[in-house]
Design an enzyme around this catalytic site. Sequence first.
Site, short mmCIF file in Angstrom:
data_model
loop_
_atom_site.label_atom_id
_atom_site.label_comp_id
_atom_site.label_asym_id
_atom_site.label_seq_id
_atom_site.Cartn_x
_atom_site.Cartn_y
_atom_site.Cartn_z
N CYS A 1 -5.10 2.42 -2.44
CA CYS A 1 -6.27 1.76 -3.01
C CYS A 1 -6.04 0.25 -3.08
O CYS A 1 -4.95 -0.19 -3.44
CB CYS A 1 -6.54 2.32 -4.40
SG CYS A 1 -7.95 1.58 -5.24
N HIS B 1 -1.75 11.47 -3.44
CA HIS B 1 -1.65 11.70 -1.99
C HIS B 1 -1.73 13.19 -1.66
O HIS B 1 -2.39 13.59 -0.69
CB HIS B 1 -0.34 11.14 -1.45
CG HIS B 1 -0.32 9.65 -1.30
ND1 HIS B 1 -1.37 8.94 -0.79
CD2 HIS B 1 0.66 8.74 -1.58
CE1 HIS B 1 -1.07 7.65 -0.76
NE2 HIS B 1 0.16 7.51 -1.25
N HIS C 1 0.98 8.76 -8.42
CA HIS C 1 0.68 8.22 -7.09
C HIS C 1 0.89 9.29 -6.01
O HIS C 1 0.00 9.52 -5.18
CB HIS C 1 1.58 7.01 -6.83
CG HIS C 1 1.34 6.35 -5.50
ND1 HIS C 1 0.50 5.28 -5.36
CD2 HIS C 1 1.84 6.60 -4.27
CE1 HIS C 1 0.48 4.90 -4.08
NE2 HIS C 1 1.30 5.69 -3.40
N GLU C 2 2.04 9.93 -6.04
CA GLU C 2 2.34 10.93 -5.00
C GLU C 2 1.45 12.16 -5.14
O GLU C 2 1.04 12.74 -4.13
CB GLU C 2 3.81 11.31 -5.03
CG GLU C 2 4.78 10.16 -4.77
CD GLU C 2 4.50 9.40 -3.48
OE1 GLU C 2 3.87 9.97 -2.55
OE2 GLU C 2 4.91 8.23 -3.39
N CYS D 1 -5.00 0.19 -9.97
CA CYS D 1 -5.07 1.63 -9.72
C CYS D 1 -3.69 2.17 -9.37
O CYS D 1 -2.92 1.53 -8.64
CB CYS D 1 -6.06 1.90 -8.58
SG CYS D 1 -6.19 3.65 -8.11
N CYS E 1 -11.27 6.21 -7.08
CA CYS E 1 -10.28 7.20 -6.67
C CYS E 1 -10.42 8.49 -7.48
O CYS E 1 -10.25 9.59 -6.93
CB CYS E 1 -8.87 6.63 -6.83
SG CYS E 1 -8.41 5.40 -5.57
N CYS F 1 -8.30 4.62 -10.48
CA CYS F 1 -9.50 3.84 -10.73
C CYS F 1 -10.72 4.77 -10.63
O CYS F 1 -10.60 5.89 -10.10
CB CYS F 1 -9.61 2.67 -9.74
SG CYS F 1 -9.94 3.18 -8.03
#
Length: 201
Positions: free
Chosen positions: A162, A155, A151-152, A167, A189, A186
């Site tokens: 999202c 970014h 996740h990070e 996702c 993304c 996903c």
Amino acid sequence: MRERFIGFSFPPVFGDSMIVVVSIGPVEWWLVDGIVAFVRDYYSRFGISAEFSGELPVEPFSVAFNPSRGQYLGRVFLPTLSALRKRLNAKAVLGITELDLYEEGLNFIFGLANPSLGSAVVSLHRLRNEFYGLQPDEELLLERAIKEAMHELGHVFGLSHCPDRRCVMHFSNSLLDTDFKGPTYCPRCEEKLRKNLGVIE
């Protein structure tokens, strides 16, 4: 920034196709190894690898500690990690720590990233079952840590949150959200990530 890296053994310069992972303070080897292996496997499709580079001491980050909260302000970690990224000429630097992190206006954060700095940090503190009075679960902890790392890093590479709950870029208000979503991006993304990384098929 040199003094902030006292006690850190620098490897050779990696190059801009490498995500460098460091621990901030001690972190169990199997956790770091599992995170690095997953990130390396996934990002290899974009021509990017991942390696663990070593442990940074906690002491240089003591200025981030808020004694009234017993937590560390997450944003303070990112410039130092960014300086390390530049020194290693890496694509990104991801810090993994047991410290409990927060941001202004939030009770806690699982992690934080800054795309302009090319750095991110993930806290394991509240990913552990033990924090909630539950029995330890190493497999679940690793799954959660991988999701937060992915996740990070998303970014860092320009992805926003999202709406797809499956996702990995979906925002986690709690561990329920983290446990529900998957560890990868996903299709929408991933396509954006591919473009942001300049990958041409």
